[in-house]
Design a protein around this motif. Structure first.
Motif, PDB file in Angstrom:
ATOM      1  N   ARG A 163       0.813  -1.216   0.000  1.00  0.00           N
ATOM      2  CA  ARG A 163       0.000   0.000   0.000  1.00  0.00           C
ATOM      3  C   ARG A 163       0.846   1.266   0.000  1.00  0.00           C
ATOM      4  O   ARG A 163       0.340   2.353   0.209  1.00  0.00           O
ATOM      5  CB  ARG A 163      -0.930  -0.005   1.205  1.00  0.00           C
ATOM      6  CG  ARG A 163      -1.967  -1.123   1.107  1.00  0.00           C
ATOM      7  CD  ARG A 163      -2.908  -1.095   2.253  1.00  0.00           C
ATOM      8  NE  ARG A 163      -3.609   0.193   2.274  1.00  0.00           N
ATOM      9  CZ  ARG A 163      -4.695   0.423   2.963  1.00  0.00           C
ATOM     10  NH1 ARG A 163      -5.218  -0.522   3.687  1.00  0.00           N
ATOM     11  NH2 ARG A 163      -5.267   1.605   2.945  1.00  0.00           N
ATOM     12  N   THR A 177       2.628   4.532  -1.127  1.00  0.00           N
ATOM     13  CA  THR A 177       2.253   5.505  -2.159  1.00  0.00           C
ATOM     14  C   THR A 177       3.352   5.561  -3.213  1.00  0.00           C
ATOM     15  O   THR A 177       4.515   5.211  -2.948  1.00  0.00           O
ATOM     16  CB  THR A 177       2.075   6.913  -1.552  1.00  0.00           C
ATOM     17  OG1 THR A 177       3.345   7.371  -1.073  1.00  0.00           O
ATOM     18  CG2 THR A 177       1.040   6.917  -0.441  1.00  0.00           C
ATOM     19  N   TYR A 178       2.982   6.015  -4.403  1.00  0.00           N
ATOM     20  CA  TYR A 178       4.004   6.135  -5.450  1.00  0.00           C
ATOM     21  C   TYR A 178       5.060   7.162  -5.059  1.00  0.00           C
ATOM     22  O   TYR A 178       6.232   6.997  -5.391  1.00  0.00           O
ATOM     23  CB  TYR A 178       3.364   6.495  -6.798  1.00  0.00           C
ATOM     24  CG  TYR A 178       2.665   5.322  -7.424  1.00  0.00           C
ATOM     25  CD1 TYR A 178       3.382   4.198  -7.815  1.00  0.00           C
ATOM     26  CD2 TYR A 178       1.294   5.314  -7.609  1.00  0.00           C
ATOM     27  CE1 TYR A 178       2.756   3.100  -8.362  1.00  0.00           C
ATOM     28  CE2 TYR A 178       0.648   4.221  -8.162  1.00  0.00           C
ATOM     29  CZ  TYR A 178       1.391   3.117  -8.538  1.00  0.00           C
ATOM     30  OH  TYR A 178       0.762   2.036  -9.078  1.00  0.00           O
TER      31      TYR A 178
END
Length: 171
Positions: free
Chosen positions: A32, A34-35
């Motif tokens: 999960r 984040t980019y």
């Protein structure tokens, strides 16, 4: 888990560089993330990092994303490893059995193996009676060609499967 856009053949190995391996390692451990956090972790800006992840998805290296759920929270108090031996290993019989096993939600993993068994299945059930009913149904149907099901029940899990190891890129 979403099916991959393209399945990898076992004989075709995609070329993965050090950054690809770092991305895979990070996603395996923190699905999960984040980019933005992923890009910082692997030393890329966000856009090129996102493009690499999408490329890995399109190549089928990343097959999907999933949550790891505690089986007992869903009523799966029985986890069994079933070694399945075929009495009739003809192609049609094997295909029927494979279709039935892969369609059954209680069969959470299925491997074709060599040796004493033809298949190894990981099966979940709420009770021993439910597991017995499931296996008896497969054994009773001659169309499945099963000769024997040897069951080993999981008493305690010491290490869950949480993904395949990624080559050590920290050298």
């Amino acid at each position: 888990m979403k099916p991959p856009s393209k399945l990898l053949s076992r004989s075709v190995k995609p070329s993965l560089d050090r950054i690809d391996l770092m991305i895979l390692d990070a996603l395996r451990d923190h699905g999960r993330i984040t980019y933005q956090a992923l890009s910082e972790r692997v030393g890329l800006s966000a856009r090129p990092c996102l493009e690499r992840v999408r490329r890995l998805e399109q190549k089928g290296v990343i097959r999907g994303y999933t949550a790891l759920i505690e089986p007992s929270a869903l009523g799966h108090d029985i986890i069994a490893l079933a070694g399945i031996s075929m009495r009739d290993p003809s192609t049609g019989t094997r295909q029927r059995l494979e279709r039935a096993l892969t369609a059954n939600p209680a069969v959470i993993e299925l491997q074709v193996v060599n040796g004493e068994y033809d298949y190894i299945a990981r099966i979940v059930a709420p009770t021993l009676a439910a597991y017995e009913a499931l296996t008896e149904a497969y054994l009773a149907d001659p169309g499945f060609g099963i000769g024997r099901i040897h069951t080993t029940f999981v008493l305690k899990t010491l290490k869950d499967f949480e993904g395949y190891p990624v080559a050590d890129h920290r050298d």
